[in-house]
Design an enzyme around this catalytic site. Sequence first.
Site, PDB file in Angstrom:
ATOM      1  CG  HIS A 132      40.572 -12.857  55.157  1.00 37.11           C
ATOM      2  ND1 HIS A 132      41.307 -11.699  55.013  1.00 37.11           N
ATOM      3  CD2 HIS A 132      39.799 -12.668  56.260  1.00 37.11           C
ATOM      4  CE1 HIS A 132      40.999 -10.856  55.969  1.00 37.11           C
ATOM      5  NE2 HIS A 132      40.089 -11.419  56.746  1.00 37.11           N
ATOM      6  CD  GLU A 168      22.784   2.432  52.575  1.00 44.34           C
ATOM      7  OE1 GLU A 168      23.232   3.041  51.586  1.00 44.34           O
ATOM      8  OE2 GLU A 168      23.433   1.548  53.164  1.00 44.34           O
ATOM      9  CG  HIS A 188      32.144   2.433  49.478  1.00 51.05           C
ATOM     10  ND1 HIS A 188      32.425   3.779  49.412  1.00 51.05           N
ATOM     11  CD2 HIS A 188      31.135   2.308  50.387  1.00 51.05           C
ATOM     12  CE1 HIS A 188      31.624   4.442  50.226  1.00 51.05           C
ATOM     13  NE2 HIS A 188      30.839   3.563  50.844  1.00 51.05           N
ATOM     14  CG  HIS A 210      27.196   3.960  56.302  1.00 54.11           C
ATOM     15  ND1 HIS A 210      27.342   3.516  55.006  1.00 54.11           N
ATOM     16  CD2 HIS A 210      28.451   4.243  56.740  1.00 54.11           C
ATOM     17  CE1 HIS A 210      28.620   3.527  54.684  1.00 54.11           C
ATOM     18  NE2 HIS A 210      29.306   3.959  55.712  1.00 54.11           N
ATOM     19  CG  HIS A 255      37.457  -8.895  62.319  1.00 52.56           C
ATOM     20  ND1 HIS A 255      38.689  -9.204  62.847  1.00 52.56           N
ATOM     21  CD2 HIS A 255      37.494  -9.333  61.026  1.00 52.56           C
ATOM     22  CE1 HIS A 255      39.432  -9.807  61.936  1.00 52.56           C
ATOM     23  NE2 HIS A 255      38.727  -9.888  60.818  1.00 52.56           N
TER      24      HIS A 255
END
Length: 363
Positions: free
Chosen positions: A261, A70, A134, A73, A322
């Site tokens: 999806h 976290e 986000h 990032h 991905h």
Amino acid sequence: MVNWATFSVILAVVVIMLGAWTRLADAGLGCPDWPGCYGFLTVPQSDSHIAIANARFPDTPVDVAKGWPEMIHRYAAGTLGLVVFGLAGSAVRKRRSGVPFKLPLFIAGFILLQGAFGMWTVTLKLWPQVVALHLLGGFTTLSLLALLVLRLRKFSGVQASSASTASQAMPKPARAMSSVISLRPWLYVGLLLVIMQIALGAWTAANYAAVACTDLPTCQGQWWPEGMDFQHGFDITQHVGPNYLGGQLTADGRVAIHVTHRVGALVVLAYFAGLLTLIWRRSDNRELRGPVLLVTTALVAQITLGLANIVFHIPLPVAVAHNAMGAGLLLSVIYLIWQHHLLPQTQAARAPHTKIMHQEIAA
């Protein structure tokens, strides 16, 4: 300035990958506060700091292994913000020379909004609506930065051309290019489809629906699983308050998201297979064939990684790749559209040189 803008694009991709890593490692709440971590600038690790952190947040004890993804990032996102603000400041200072400055200012403002969504992601305990927005904000930031790079390169190219050759009237592009130019609206439809598919991917990730189907090409042994709850799966009125780590949807709701999806991926694949084939057949110049090959490569890679996610049950490296390739596909489509817009100018610029060559051959 072009180099810094290019660096910001690379850094934005890194931030997207780090965000995927944080989410997939279930570390989205590795630090329960923002922008620090348990009130510290870094993840508390010493016994005394951990004791203080646990006293501050008794409901969320320190997990160092989840805190670092976290915070890394956040550090990367903060660095990207500083680079963007630097680009905006440089653009404003150089605006009298013709450097594009409105777009860098807009990106700087958008970065502030993206930072707010990063805060709400934590404070609202991974509320799916905020998490999805986000994620989309990260892809939007990347797209805007890529557009800035293209504009800056065009500006630099115009300056170099003006310095080396005198300006002259350019003839209109040949009629032979009209069939390629007529495909422009369909390129924008393709871009919209890619954005919608990315949005579906963001909603899938925000609701932990990636593992809802573990077989191929069917889902839970059925081509169209019974009991799929689309109303529940795409309910955007979920309440604020619960801890959404791990998701709150029922299995039927998650299956509905996952299948949607998959269908979206098939639609994007079929659409671009037809559109890229048309562009390839109607264009015989490198200005478009290169971007077409780029989009094709990114699309095939993205579909392959998506299939690998299911076959190998969401391995972390494949899942992060991905996400990164989703960004690559988006950028490649934007680049194709950009080159398509430049096509008439390119053809027009070549016309005078072609005419001179023909005159020399005739002489």
